[in-house]
Scaffold this active site. Structure first.
Site, PDB file in Angstrom:
ATOM      1  CG  ASP A   1      -5.412  -6.771   6.444  1.00  0.00           C
ATOM      2  OD1 ASP A   1      -5.434  -7.985   6.700  1.00  0.00           O
ATOM      3  OD2 ASP A   1      -5.950  -5.905   7.171  1.00  0.00           O
TER       4      ASP A   1
ATOM      5  CG  ASP B   1     -10.621  -9.714   8.937  1.00  0.00           C
ATOM      6  OD1 ASP B   1     -11.714  -9.792   8.365  1.00  0.00           O
ATOM      7  OD2 ASP B   1      -9.969 -10.696   9.325  1.00  0.00           O
TER       8      ASP B   1
ATOM      9  CG  ASP C   1      -6.566  -2.902   9.677  1.00  0.00           C
ATOM     10  OD1 ASP C   1      -6.113  -3.940   9.153  1.00  0.00           O
ATOM     11  OD2 ASP C   1      -7.319  -2.908  10.667  1.00  0.00           O
TER      12      ASP C   1
HETATM   13  C1  2M8 Z   1      -8.831 -13.236  12.854  1.00  0.00           C
HETATM   14  O1  2M8 Z   1      -8.046 -12.273  12.224  1.00  0.00           O
HETATM   15  C2  2M8 Z   1      -8.262 -10.879  12.474  1.00  0.00           C
HETATM   16  C3  2M8 Z   1      -7.313 -10.110  11.553  1.00  0.00           C
HETATM   17  O2  2M8 Z   1      -7.111  -8.816  11.893  1.00  0.00           O
HETATM   18  C4  2M8 Z   1      -8.000 -10.498  13.930  1.00  0.00           C
HETATM   19  O3  2M8 Z   1      -6.982 -10.897  14.502  1.00  0.00           O
HETATM   20  O4  2M8 Z   1      -8.825  -9.750  14.460  1.00  0.00           O
HETATM   21  C5  2M8 Z   1      -8.600 -14.572  12.143  1.00  0.00           C
HETATM   22  O5  2M8 Z   1      -8.997 -15.579  12.958  1.00  0.00           O
HETATM   23  C6  2M8 Z   1      -9.354 -14.686  10.824  1.00  0.00           C
HETATM   24  O6  2M8 Z   1      -9.228 -15.993  10.323  1.00  0.00           O
HETATM   25  C7  2M8 Z   1     -10.808 -14.307  11.017  1.00  0.00           C
HETATM   26  O7  2M8 Z   1     -11.484 -14.297   9.784  1.00  0.00           O
HETATM   27  C8  2M8 Z   1     -10.904 -12.934  11.658  1.00  0.00           C
HETATM   28  C9  2M8 Z   1     -12.330 -12.504  11.897  1.00  0.00           C
HETATM   29  O8  2M8 Z   1     -12.392 -11.239  12.507  1.00  0.00           O
HETATM   30  O9  2M8 Z   1     -10.213 -12.918  12.905  1.00  0.00           O
HETATM   31 MG    MG Z   2      -6.550  -6.026   9.270  1.00  0.00          MG
HETATM   32 MG    MG Z   3      -5.419  -9.331   8.607  1.00  0.00          MG
END
Ligand code: 2M8
Ligand code: MG
Ligand code: MG
Length: 278
Positions: free
Chosen positions: A6, A8, A214
């Site tokens: 993963d 983020d 995570d």
């Molecule tokens: C979004 O994804 C993260 C993944 O954990 C979230 O839901 O917080 C998505 O929109 C992704 O495309 C984007 O880069 C990310 C940014 O925090 O948020």
């Molecule tokens: Mg994540």
């Molecule tokens: Mg993710």
């Protein structure tokens, strides 16, 4: 061994999106030719930029398992059930997002003002919510398969909303900040499919998988892998897995935790007794 990660909150810091603490570890993995497959809720456009920055050029998985992208140069022949698009073979597990947006429109009046969907947010707004730069936010908005939502209402109406969305046949998964709506795909199914493709091209080896994640949207991937690494998050608890063994929970957060786990499991595991046998 193939590593599925993963981004983020796992390889990238939850707040700053840096992978810096994991970079030495990534170079070591590259020297040992262990593939690193990014398996994330991010879009194709976001991942391609991150791959360039991390010096990765292999297959990757977009939008919570919606599709696997295999660069033609990285695989000897076209895997079954894939489409050819430019430099890639693509295996899709999800329909395009339009049908989700149509269903959402039907629910919109009942939950008016309680959520904001990515498709109705500007890049400036996405940047403000996430801390991504404006350019990164533009790439995050280029979604093919899913719709992330920021929930603004209370927990009770969130539960009602999710029930209604699910009853429409839409899949709901939790990222670090957003609720992700999509067709029936997940990161685990995509991991299994891609691991099989590696296995077919290397019949003499036993392919093993390690997954690092995570959040809630990583559970299917963490369940599907031979070894699961749960990276500690500053934003929420460790996701709850049903499996009991083959789990490493990091002490450190995000990319520091990523490097901690890889060091313990792979890079230093031959010196003393390995923590997990891979
Ligand atoms: C979004 O994804 C993260 C993944 O954990 C979230 O839901 O917080 C998505 O929109 C992704 O495309 C984007 O880069 C990310 C940014 O925090 O948020
Ligand atoms: Mg994540
Ligand atoms: Mg993710």
């Amino acid at each position: 061994v193939i590593l599925f990660s993963d981004l983020d909150g796992t390889l990238l810091d939850h707040h700053t999106y840096t992978a810096a603490p994991a970079l030495p570890c990534i170079s070591q993995l590259q020297q040992t030719h262990i593939p690193i497959v990014l398996n994330t809720s991010k879009t194709r456009a976001e991942i391609q930029l991150i791959q360039q920055q991390l010096n990765l050029d292999g297959p990757f998985i977009v939008e919570n398992g919606a599709a696997v992208y295999i660069p033609k140069s990285s695989f000897p022949e076209q895997p079954a059930d894939t489409q050819s698009l430019g430099l890639f073979w693509i295996k899709e597990f999800a329909a395009y997002k339009q049908h989700i947006l149509n269903r959402l429109t039907q629910l919109a009046s009942a939950f008016e003002g309680q959520y904001r969907g990515f498709s109705s947010l500007s890049s400036q707004q996405v940047s403000a919510i996430t801390g991504l730069s404006l350019q990164q936010a533009q790439l995050a908005k280029q979604r093919q398969y899913g719709e992330p939502l920021q929930w603004l209402g209370d927990d009770k109406s969130r539960t009602e909303f999710i029930e209604q969305v699910r009853s429409q046949g839409i899949k709901v998964q939790y990222g670090g900040r957003f609720i992700h709506l999509s067709d029936h795909c997940d990161k685990g199914q995509a991991l299994e499919w891609l691991a099989q493709q590696y296995q077919k091209t290397n019949p003499q080896k036993i392919i093993r998988t390690i997954a690092l994640g995570d959040g809630g949207n990583d559970i299917a991937m963490l369940e599907a892998a031979d070894v699961a690494v749960i990276v500690r998050s500053p934003a929420h608890d460790y996701p709850a897995l049903t499996r009991r063994d083959g789990i490493y929970r990091t002490q450190q957060l995000g990319p520091e935790g990523w490097a901690e786990a890889i060091q313990a499991l792979l890079l230093h595991s031959t010196a003393n007794a390995p923590r997990l046998h891979i």
